[in-house]
Scaffold this motif. Structure first.
Motif, short mmCIF file in Angstrom:
data_model
loop_
_atom_site.label_atom_id
_atom_site.label_comp_id
_atom_site.label_asym_id
_atom_site.label_seq_id
_atom_site.Cartn_x
_atom_site.Cartn_y
_atom_site.Cartn_z
N PRO A 103 0.85 -1.19 0.00
CA PRO A 103 0.00 0.00 0.00
C PRO A 103 0.89 1.25 0.00
CG PRO A 103 -0.64 -1.51 1.74
CD PRO A 103 0.68 -1.98 1.22
N VAL A 104 0.54 2.21 -0.86
CA VAL A 104 1.29 3.46 -0.97
C VAL A 104 0.30 4.62 -0.93
CG1 VAL A 104 3.18 2.42 -2.29
CG2 VAL A 104 1.23 3.40 -3.50
N PRO A 105 0.77 5.81 -0.59
CA PRO A 105 -0.16 6.94 -0.50
C PRO A 105 -0.65 7.43 -1.87
CG PRO A 105 2.05 7.63 0.12
CD PRO A 105 2.09 6.15 -0.08
N ALA A 106 0.18 7.31 -2.91
CA ALA A 106 -0.22 7.79 -4.24
C ALA A 106 0.66 7.17 -5.30
CB ALA A 106 -0.11 9.31 -4.30
N LEU A 107 0.13 7.10 -6.54
CA LEU A 107 0.88 6.64 -7.69
C LEU A 107 0.85 7.72 -8.78
CD1 LEU A 107 -0.44 2.98 -7.83
CD2 LEU A 107 1.91 3.67 -7.34
N HIS A 108 1.76 7.60 -9.72
CA HIS A 108 1.86 8.57 -10.82
C HIS A 108 0.52 8.67 -11.55
CE1 HIS A 108 4.44 11.16 -13.02
NE2 HIS A 108 4.45 10.46 -14.14
N TYR A 109 0.19 9.86 -12.02
CA TYR A 109 -1.05 10.15 -12.76
C TYR A 109 -2.32 9.85 -11.96
CZ TYR A 109 2.29 10.03 -16.63
OH TYR A 109 3.38 10.23 -17.44
#
Length: 124
Positions: A103-109
């Motif tokens: 799990p990550v806070p955000a991804l590209h685009y």
């Protein structure tokens, strides 16, 4: 090393290859995001786009999803984990590669899923 570019898929926007095949026949697929021209998609549609692109990249390297030995998935939010499990099971069926889900806070685009694979090319 052999550098892979799947026909019909856009070339990477950065300084990397879609995939690299080692002399020993391991195929390392770079992180794959959903197709950029699809606009705002549901999480499930984003997963379908990612796994379709992965299958195309693997095919260009002489592999299929059945040759995958490891998968790393990055999800923008842990709440997508159950939907990812369902999509993953639908794609791989009884085949069970090693896997990590991060799990990550955000991804590209602002996409919600990115998948990176390692496969073993049949017959090296």
């Amino acid at each position: 090393m052999e550098f892979i570019q799947a026909p019909g898929l856009p070339a990477p926007a950065g300084h990397y290859s879609q995939a690299v095949v080692t002399r020993g026949g391991l195929v390392f697929v770079s992180g794959v995001l959903p197709a950029r021209d699809l606009g705002e998609l549901s999480f499930e549609a984003q997963c379908a786009s990612v796994f379709d692109q992965c299958a195309q990249i693997l095919a260009a390297a002489g592999c299929t999803l059945a040759d995958v030995v490891q998968c790393t998935a990055y999800l923008a939010g842990v709440e997508h984990w159950p939907a990812f499990n369902a999509a993953y099971a639908g794609v791989f069926g009884e085949h069970r590669p090693a896997r990590a889900v991060v799990p990550v806070p955000a991804l590209h685009y602002d996409f919600l899923v990115e998948v990176q694979l390692v496969a073993e090319r049949p017959n090296g």
